[in-house]
Design a protein around this motif. Sequence first.
Motif, PDB file in Angstrom:
ATOM      1  N   LEU A  89       0.839  -1.187   0.000  1.00  0.00           N
ATOM      2  CA  LEU A  89       0.000   0.000   0.000  1.00  0.00           C
ATOM      3  C   LEU A  89       0.877   1.242   0.000  1.00  0.00           C
ATOM      4  CD1 LEU A  89      -2.597  -1.080   2.727  1.00  0.00           C
ATOM      5  CD2 LEU A  89      -2.845  -1.241   0.254  1.00  0.00           C
ATOM      6  N   LYS A  90       0.614   2.151  -0.924  1.00  0.00           N
ATOM      7  CA  LYS A  90       1.388   3.395  -1.015  1.00  0.00           C
ATOM      8  C   LYS A  90       0.510   4.557  -0.534  1.00  0.00           C
ATOM      9  CE  LYS A  90       3.967   1.599  -4.980  1.00  0.00           C
ATOM     10  NZ  LYS A  90       4.322   1.800  -6.415  1.00  0.00           N
ATOM     11  N   ILE A  91       0.190   4.533   0.738  1.00  0.00           N
ATOM     12  CA  ILE A  91      -0.721   5.524   1.307  1.00  0.00           C
ATOM     13  C   ILE A  91       0.069   6.483   2.189  1.00  0.00           C
ATOM     14  CG2 ILE A  91      -2.837   5.882   2.596  1.00  0.00           C
ATOM     15  CD1 ILE A  91      -3.211   4.184   0.126  1.00  0.00           C
ATOM     16  N   THR A  92      -0.009   7.776   1.903  1.00  0.00           N
ATOM     17  CA  THR A  92       0.649   8.781   2.738  1.00  0.00           C
ATOM     18  C   THR A  92      -0.212   9.081   3.961  1.00  0.00           C
ATOM     19  OG1 THR A  92      -0.380  10.655   1.616  1.00  0.00           O
ATOM     20  CG2 THR A  92       1.678   9.811   0.680  1.00  0.00           C
ATOM     21  N   LEU A  93       0.414   9.639   4.992  1.00  0.00           N
ATOM     22  CA  LEU A  93      -0.322  10.005   6.199  1.00  0.00           C
ATOM     23  C   LEU A  93      -1.401  11.037   5.887  1.00  0.00           C
ATOM     24  CD1 LEU A  93      -0.680   9.848   9.256  1.00  0.00           C
ATOM     25  CD2 LEU A  93       1.067  11.652   9.478  1.00  0.00           C
ATOM     26  N   LYS A  94      -1.082  11.985   4.995  1.00  0.00           N
ATOM     27  CA  LYS A  94      -2.049  13.003   4.602  1.00  0.00           C
ATOM     28  C   LYS A  94      -3.267  12.367   3.944  1.00  0.00           C
ATOM     29  CE  LYS A  94      -2.547  17.151   1.728  1.00  0.00           C
ATOM     30  NZ  LYS A  94      -1.864  18.067   0.772  1.00  0.00           N
ATOM     31  N   ASP A  95      -3.035  11.434   3.040  1.00  0.00           N
ATOM     32  CA  ASP A  95      -4.115  10.720   2.361  1.00  0.00           C
ATOM     33  C   ASP A  95      -4.971   9.968   3.368  1.00  0.00           C
ATOM     34  OD1 ASP A  95      -5.258   8.143   1.057  1.00  0.00           O
ATOM     35  OD2 ASP A  95      -4.746   9.374  -0.677  1.00  0.00           O
ATOM     36  N   TYR A  96      -4.298   9.319   4.313  1.00  0.00           N
ATOM     37  CA  TYR A  96      -5.006   8.526   5.319  1.00  0.00           C
ATOM     38  C   TYR A  96      -5.898   9.411   6.177  1.00  0.00           C
ATOM     39  CZ  TYR A  96      -5.723   5.089   9.028  1.00  0.00           C
ATOM     40  OH  TYR A  96      -6.287   4.234   9.922  1.00  0.00           O
ATOM     41  N   LEU A  97      -5.387  10.552   6.616  1.00  0.00           N
ATOM     42  CA  LEU A  97      -6.151  11.444   7.490  1.00  0.00           C
ATOM     43  C   LEU A  97      -7.312  12.098   6.747  1.00  0.00           C
ATOM     44  CD1 LEU A  97      -3.260  13.145   9.513  1.00  0.00           C
ATOM     45  CD2 LEU A  97      -4.826  11.336  10.270  1.00  0.00           C
ATOM     46  N   ILE A  98      -7.096  12.502   5.498  1.00  0.00           N
ATOM     47  CA  ILE A  98      -8.176  13.089   4.701  1.00  0.00           C
ATOM     48  C   ILE A  98      -9.292  12.071   4.488  1.00  0.00           C
ATOM     49  CG2 ILE A  98      -8.797  13.963   2.407  1.00  0.00           C
ATOM     50  CD1 ILE A  98      -6.049  15.294   2.279  1.00  0.00           C
ATOM     51  N   SER A  99      -8.909  10.860   4.162  1.00  0.00           N
ATOM     52  CA  SER A  99      -9.889   9.795   3.931  1.00  0.00           C
ATOM     53  C   SER A  99     -10.686   9.501   5.198  1.00  0.00           C
ATOM     54  CB  SER A  99      -9.179   8.521   3.456  1.00  0.00           C
ATOM     55  OG  SER A  99      -8.439   8.760   2.278  1.00  0.00           O
ATOM     56  N   LEU A 100      -9.971   9.455   6.324  1.00  0.00           N
ATOM     57  CA  LEU A 100     -10.639   9.204   7.595  1.00  0.00           C
ATOM     58  C   LEU A 100     -11.649  10.317   7.901  1.00  0.00           C
ATOM     59  CD1 LEU A 100     -10.783   7.448  10.159  1.00  0.00           C
ATOM     60  CD2 LEU A 100      -8.981   8.900  11.142  1.00  0.00           C
ATOM     61  N   GLY A 101     -11.242  11.564   7.655  1.00  0.00           N
ATOM     62  CA  GLY A 101     -12.133  12.699   7.896  1.00  0.00           C
ATOM     63  C   GLY A 101     -13.367  12.658   7.014  1.00  0.00           C
ATOM     64  N   ILE A 102     -13.185  12.319   5.735  1.00  0.00           N
ATOM     65  CA  ILE A 102     -14.321  12.234   4.801  1.00  0.00           C
ATOM     66  C   ILE A 102     -15.322  11.189   5.265  1.00  0.00           C
ATOM     67  CG2 ILE A 102     -14.998  11.532   2.462  1.00  0.00           C
ATOM     68  CD1 ILE A 102     -12.358  12.785   1.482  1.00  0.00           C
ATOM     69  N   TYR A 103     -14.813  10.014   5.629  1.00  0.00           N
ATOM     70  CA  TYR A 103     -15.722   8.949   6.029  1.00  0.00           C
ATOM     71  C   TYR A 103     -16.434   9.273   7.337  1.00  0.00           C
ATOM     72  CZ  TYR A 103     -17.657   4.514   7.439  1.00  0.00           C
ATOM     73  OH  TYR A 103     -18.527   3.533   7.858  1.00  0.00           O
ATOM     74  N   LEU A 104     -15.698   9.759   8.319  1.00  0.00           N
ATOM     75  CA  LEU A 104     -16.315  10.075   9.607  1.00  0.00           C
ATOM     76  C   LEU A 104     -17.359  11.176   9.473  1.00  0.00           C
ATOM     77  CD1 LEU A 104     -13.267   9.871  12.050  1.00  0.00           C
ATOM     78  CD2 LEU A 104     -15.056   8.168  11.633  1.00  0.00           C
ATOM     79  N   LEU A 105     -17.102  12.136   8.595  1.00  0.00           N
ATOM     80  CA  LEU A 105     -18.097  13.181   8.338  1.00  0.00           C
ATOM     81  C   LEU A 105     -19.358  12.572   7.744  1.00  0.00           C
ATOM     82  CD1 LEU A 105     -18.932  16.159   8.196  1.00  0.00           C
ATOM     83  CD2 LEU A 105     -17.834  16.271   5.930  1.00  0.00           C
ATOM     84  N   GLY A 106     -19.180  11.672   6.764  1.00  0.00           N
ATOM     85  CA  GLY A 106     -20.334  11.009   6.149  1.00  0.00           C
ATOM     86  C   GLY A 106     -21.122  10.197   7.159  1.00  0.00           C
ATOM     87  N   VAL A 107     -20.440   9.460   8.028  1.00  0.00           N
ATOM     88  CA  VAL A 107     -21.112   8.657   9.051  1.00  0.00           C
ATOM     89  C   VAL A 107     -21.833   9.557  10.048  1.00  0.00           C
ATOM     90  CG1 VAL A 107     -20.734   7.109  11.012  1.00  0.00           C
ATOM     91  CG2 VAL A 107     -19.608   6.666   8.836  1.00  0.00           C
ATOM     92  N   GLY A 108     -21.192  10.660  10.410  1.00  0.00           N
ATOM     93  CA  GLY A 108     -21.813  11.588  11.352  1.00  0.00           C
ATOM     94  C   GLY A 108     -23.111  12.154  10.823  1.00  0.00           C
ATOM     95  N   VAL A 109     -23.127  12.556   9.548  1.00  0.00           N
ATOM     96  CA  VAL A 109     -24.347  13.093   8.932  1.00  0.00           C
ATOM     97  C   VAL A 109     -25.428  12.013   8.891  1.00  0.00           C
ATOM     98  CG1 VAL A 109     -25.345  13.995   6.799  1.00  0.00           C
ATOM     99  CG2 VAL A 109     -23.118  14.826   7.581  1.00  0.00           C
ATOM    100  N   SER A 110     -25.023  10.791   8.537  1.00  0.00           N
ATOM    101  CA  SER A 110     -25.995   9.696   8.455  1.00  0.00           C
ATOM    102  C   SER A 110     -26.620   9.403   9.812  1.00  0.00           C
ATOM    103  CB  SER A 110     -25.306   8.434   7.915  1.00  0.00           C
ATOM    104  OG  SER A 110     -26.205   7.341   7.884  1.00  0.00           O
ATOM    105  N   ILE A 111     -25.801   9.296  10.843  1.00  0.00           N
ATOM    106  CA  ILE A 111     -26.312   8.987  12.178  1.00  0.00           C
ATOM    107  C   ILE A 111     -27.210  10.108  12.686  1.00  0.00           C
ATOM    108  CG2 ILE A 111     -25.644   8.655  14.590  1.00  0.00           C
ATOM    109  CD1 ILE A 111     -23.206   7.126  13.583  1.00  0.00           C
ATOM    110  N   MET A 112     -26.831  11.348  12.398  1.00  0.00           N
ATOM    111  CA  MET A 112     -27.645  12.488  12.816  1.00  0.00           C
ATOM    112  C   MET A 112     -29.047  12.398  12.223  1.00  0.00           C
ATOM    113  SD  MET A 112     -27.031  16.561  12.155  1.00  0.00           S
ATOM    114  CE  MET A 112     -27.344  16.376  10.375  1.00  0.00           C
ATOM    115  N   MET A 113     -29.147  12.001  10.957  1.00  0.00           N
ATOM    116  CA  MET A 113     -30.453  11.892  10.309  1.00  0.00           C
ATOM    117  C   MET A 113     -31.224  10.659  10.782  1.00  0.00           C
ATOM    118  SD  MET A 113     -30.545  14.605   8.593  1.00  0.00           S
ATOM    119  CE  MET A 113     -32.161  14.245   7.927  1.00  0.00           C
TER     120      MET A 113
END
Length: 511
Positions: free
Chosen positions: A195-219
């Motif tokens: 896997l050629k994943i940078t820390l920046k890529d990993y953190l951005i991806s984590l933020g995107i997913y957690l934001l999506g989950v947060g919106v879903s759970i809120m609804m």
Amino acid sequence: MKHILKSLWNDSSLLNKLVLFIFFVFGLFGILNHAMWRDELNGWLLARDSSFPVEFIQNIRYEGHPVLWYLCLYLLNQLTANPVAMQLFHLLLATAAIYLFINFSPFSKLHKILFCFGYLPFYEYLLISRNYALGLLFIFVFCTYFESRKKSYIGLAIILALMANSNAYSLCISFALFSALILEYIFKKQLDIKLKITLKDYLISLGIYLLGVGVSIMMLMPPSDSTLQGGSAQWMLQFDTVQLTRTLARIWNSYILIILPGDDQIVSLWLFAILAIGLFLFAATSFIKKPVVLFFYVVGTLEILLFTYIKFLGSPRHYGHLYIILIVSYWLASYYTPSNLLTRSPIQLPRRWLNFVSHQQLAFLTLILSAQLVAGIFSYSRDLILPYSASRETAKYIQSHKLDKMFIVGSEDFAIAPITAYLNRKIYYLESDNLGSFVLFTKDRETLDNNKILDKLSEIVKQTGTKVLLISNHKLEIPRKDLRLSPLAKFTHAFIDSEKYYLYLVRGEGY
């Protein structure tokens, strides 16, 4: 003819196009024939008649679903008030999912055809316009682009975030896929995955997913006055053997749809619960050399079983996601080379069991897909013969007899909602004492018996001083001196019992 069929079978590209064309044509014919019911049209009415964005968002929370499907319906409503637009849009979603499956999944030609015309893709997620087709599409998009994870997680994170906002079951699947990616990242050396994943890529991806989950759970979190599925208070948190067997049997019900136990048949439930455990263990064992896939399959299955037990037993469109998890597991397994990481563990599975599973995997998958095909063709055909709801037929009768110009009263409100969509007008709901279209399950809704319905009708007739058209989803007993209820028509040819209708012309005393 035999030569032509053989040539077609050998030409994968042409065969895929033909399967997709047949799926689309049958889908178009099916949805135009399909009489939509409340679960389809209530969302359409909500998007049509809610003020955007505050009231729109608030009303969605009473639906028990994330926001994405309703946003799509809102945009469609800006183009037309005709709910057929929703059906055509849904057809495109279902067809797009099948396009990805037949062109990019690793299954054999036979298995692809069996899946495409199986119960969920060919009936539940095709003819019935709900958010489940949206979830299936994002699940298949994820599978198609799964290889991209070796360079970046961002694309998959966006897909998972959209998946999480499709429906509650897709949220569960998205979490299982997300967890599997984390597990793969942690054990990448042991699994020999580069896997050629940078820390920046990993953190951005984590933020995107957690934001999506947060919106879903809120609804998904219902308002305090919601009564849908018991609202926020109704959870099965105590141990109950009957509920457990019902839950476990959902695995069988999801995989093998042609022989099902009744939820009140205790002996049958125990039998099918044991068979379901056998199916689960067989499938889990088949992924033993693909640890990441095994993790996804077990976590995804247990998530949905837990939700099924503590909150909502559901129907095939709901627990059918257990079957989708199985299909996704086989798809993702094609991306991995076999690993002995688990087979070298101190706790070994019996060699005879491992050999049995290895030799019977193909037969296992073929059996399940064949059962799905039988159920799919049967259900599709039934919908052509027996209308899912009598709402469309009732609305046509009202329009053809010029009754839509009258003051129309309806009960029960949730069953009358589809008729308001087909008539493109509001109806006075007795349960809430208001003109309405979509229905919100709140504590303000009043459950009415026969006498209460007649009492309210008497008041309305006195206030309006004119004749009233009543639409009821059950036959009324009418021994009243102050009211004259004249039956006009009944529409009882429908699959959904609560969406069979009776029309009455209501007059006051001496009218």
